[in-house]
Design an enzyme around this catalytic site. Sequence first.
Site, mmCIF file in Angstrom:
data_model
loop_
_atom_site.group_PDB
_atom_site.id
_atom_site.type_symbol
_atom_site.label_atom_id
_atom_site.label_comp_id
_atom_site.label_asym_id
_atom_site.label_seq_id
_atom_site.Cartn_x
_atom_site.Cartn_y
_atom_site.Cartn_z
ATOM 1 N N ASP A 8 0.905 -1.145 0.000
ATOM 2 C CA ASP A 8 0.000 0.000 0.000
ATOM 3 C C ASP A 8 0.945 1.197 0.000
ATOM 4 O O ASP A 8 1.614 1.463 1.003
ATOM 5 C CB ASP A 8 -0.880 0.014 1.258
ATOM 6 N N HIS A 9 1.041 1.885 -1.118
ATOM 7 C CA HIS A 9 2.142 2.850 -1.238
ATOM 8 C C HIS A 9 2.028 4.005 -0.245
ATOM 9 O O HIS A 9 3.010 4.680 0.038
ATOM 10 C CB HIS A 9 2.298 3.343 -2.682
ATOM 11 N N HIS A 14 -5.865 2.798 1.457
ATOM 12 C CA HIS A 14 -5.116 3.959 1.961
ATOM 13 C C HIS A 14 -5.775 4.603 3.197
ATOM 14 O O HIS A 14 -5.117 4.910 4.180
ATOM 15 C CB HIS A 14 -4.969 5.026 0.874
HETATM 16 C C1 BG6 Z 1 -3.972 4.768 -6.013
HETATM 17 C C2 BG6 Z 1 -5.353 4.838 -6.572
HETATM 18 O O1 BG6 Z 1 -3.836 3.666 -5.164
HETATM 19 O O2 BG6 Z 1 -3.687 5.946 -5.285
HETATM 20 C C3 BG6 Z 1 -5.532 6.065 -7.444
HETATM 21 O O3 BG6 Z 1 -5.626 3.677 -7.342
HETATM 22 C C4 BG6 Z 1 -5.113 7.304 -6.690
HETATM 23 O O4 BG6 Z 1 -6.873 6.183 -7.902
HETATM 24 C C5 BG6 Z 1 -3.745 7.126 -6.059
HETATM 25 O O5 BG6 Z 1 -5.096 8.385 -7.603
HETATM 26 C C6 BG6 Z 1 -3.389 8.286 -5.150
HETATM 27 O O6 BG6 Z 1 -2.048 8.168 -4.763
HETATM 28 P P1 BG6 Z 1 -1.183 9.450 -4.378
HETATM 29 O O7 BG6 Z 1 0.123 8.893 -3.916
HETATM 30 O O8 BG6 Z 1 -1.087 10.283 -5.624
HETATM 31 O O9 BG6 Z 1 -1.936 10.151 -3.302
#
Ligand code: BG6
Length: 505
Positions: free
Chosen positions: A194-195, A257
């Site tokens: 989960d980044h 997230h």
């Molecule tokens: C991803 C989603 O996991 O996270 C996207 O699939 C979203 O829809 C993105 O735009 C948001 O990531 P960040 O790091 O740009 O906040």
Amino acid sequence: MNDIIQIAKAQAAPPCTVVIFGASGDLSKRKLIPALYNLHACGPEIAPDNYAVLGFARRPIAVEEFRAGAREAAARFSRLELDDARWREFSSRLDYLAGLDQPDGFRRLKARLEAIEAARGLPPNRIYYLSVPPEAIAECAGRLAEAGLVARPGAANFTRLVVEKPIGSDLESALKVDGALRRHFDESQIFRIDHYLGKETVQNLMVLRFANSIFERMWGARNVDHVQITVAESEGVGARALYYDPAGALRDMVQNHLLQLLALIAMDPPVSLDAGAIRDAKLNVLRALRRLAPGAARSLVVRARYGPGNVDGQAVRGYAQEPGVPAASRTETFVALKAYIDNWRWSGVPFYLRTGKRMPARGSVIRVQFKDVPRILFNRERQLPPNALTIRIQPDEGFSFEVLAKQPGLDIAIRPVRMNLRYESEFSGPSPDAYERLLLDVMIGDRTLFVSANFVGKSWEFVQSILDQWSAGPELPLYEYPAGSHGPEAAERLIAEDGRAWFNP
Ligand code: BG6
């Protein structure tokens, strides 16, 4: 003041080969290749002294073409400027193989891996990064095992499998995917990404809470009025309708997230910094997260999708008009909900969660609002604004603490002021990208920032309690909000009914 207390030093990664499944895809270009290049550019203190990266996908292209595409992607998306000499070193480690969809593709993968390892003197430490559509995850895991590409856990050389979200599209399918993964891999070999967990500010949540004594004492129902978590994006769905439309904001953002942020902000202090202890503490939050009672979706959850509007002064189309969105789509691009954590610490404290696309600006913020002071002394005439801790996950990373102060002068006039920490002015240098941190952790074998199977299951249980009510009650409204707004009126009402208001980043 400048003493830095080093808790753990970034370790150098061991020699290994990273195989990117779906290497011609968007994630590979935007995130994985730039992150691997940045790790390489960190030099031998971080990057393995010997490694290879093998792109594995369907399309037959020459290695040179793959390298040229990788260079273009790194030049565009890497946080560090491309250095010619470094790039040459890095790109000499890149290789490409087509055949992901071919019957003998995995046999050829095995042969290619062995050839790379022999040519480079690499041990068979292998990382398989599955950047493939969700429905292909289980199949890839099975084919890797069939091809004899999975070492036993605890063997002299490691096999690690990295899986991207979404894992499943509901509780049942998530459990199925997980079952398939675990048939072929040991839990210790699976790294679910989960980044958000790799973001610098998200890692700081634990430091903020547990390295400072003032917060922990105030952290709970006795002092906290409520908590808000907003993850707002100004982007629309773009070219991703094929993935996004069957998913929607609840599956795409809340299930992973937002619930990760919730767990980190609400968890009890883990007994140690071990991956297992931290994962347990987070899991306990989800165990206590109240599932929606039958019929509660109407009053506790708001879903909506963006209509045409304006973002950054540009006219933009509505979700229904985006390319690839089916005419009959009822997919939400916005969710706001009120949740409760039924444990001693948080009993009765509402957690308001909100996420949406095409909101006025990109901004992820956690706001912990403290209780009002008693209505005596300064608070007698008019309710004073409460103290609040606002943690800015992105952009303008940092946090601020809002307190009240006397405005200088002969009157007694009180004004809210902010004690503000901005990463940009306090710390030098850009933070590593989330994917750099996470890829390095996979190489090292540190699972702290990865999602456990149990967390995935529990997060789906909560989300499923909403999905069930949505599917059983098609009459539950799907509101529309103009692109560039903070969401529909109903989301304002959700919180206003409790005498509170959203904090807009
Ligand atoms: C991803 C989603 O996991 O996270 C996207 O699939 C979203 O829809 C993105 O735009 C948001 O990531 P960040 O790091 O740009 O906040």
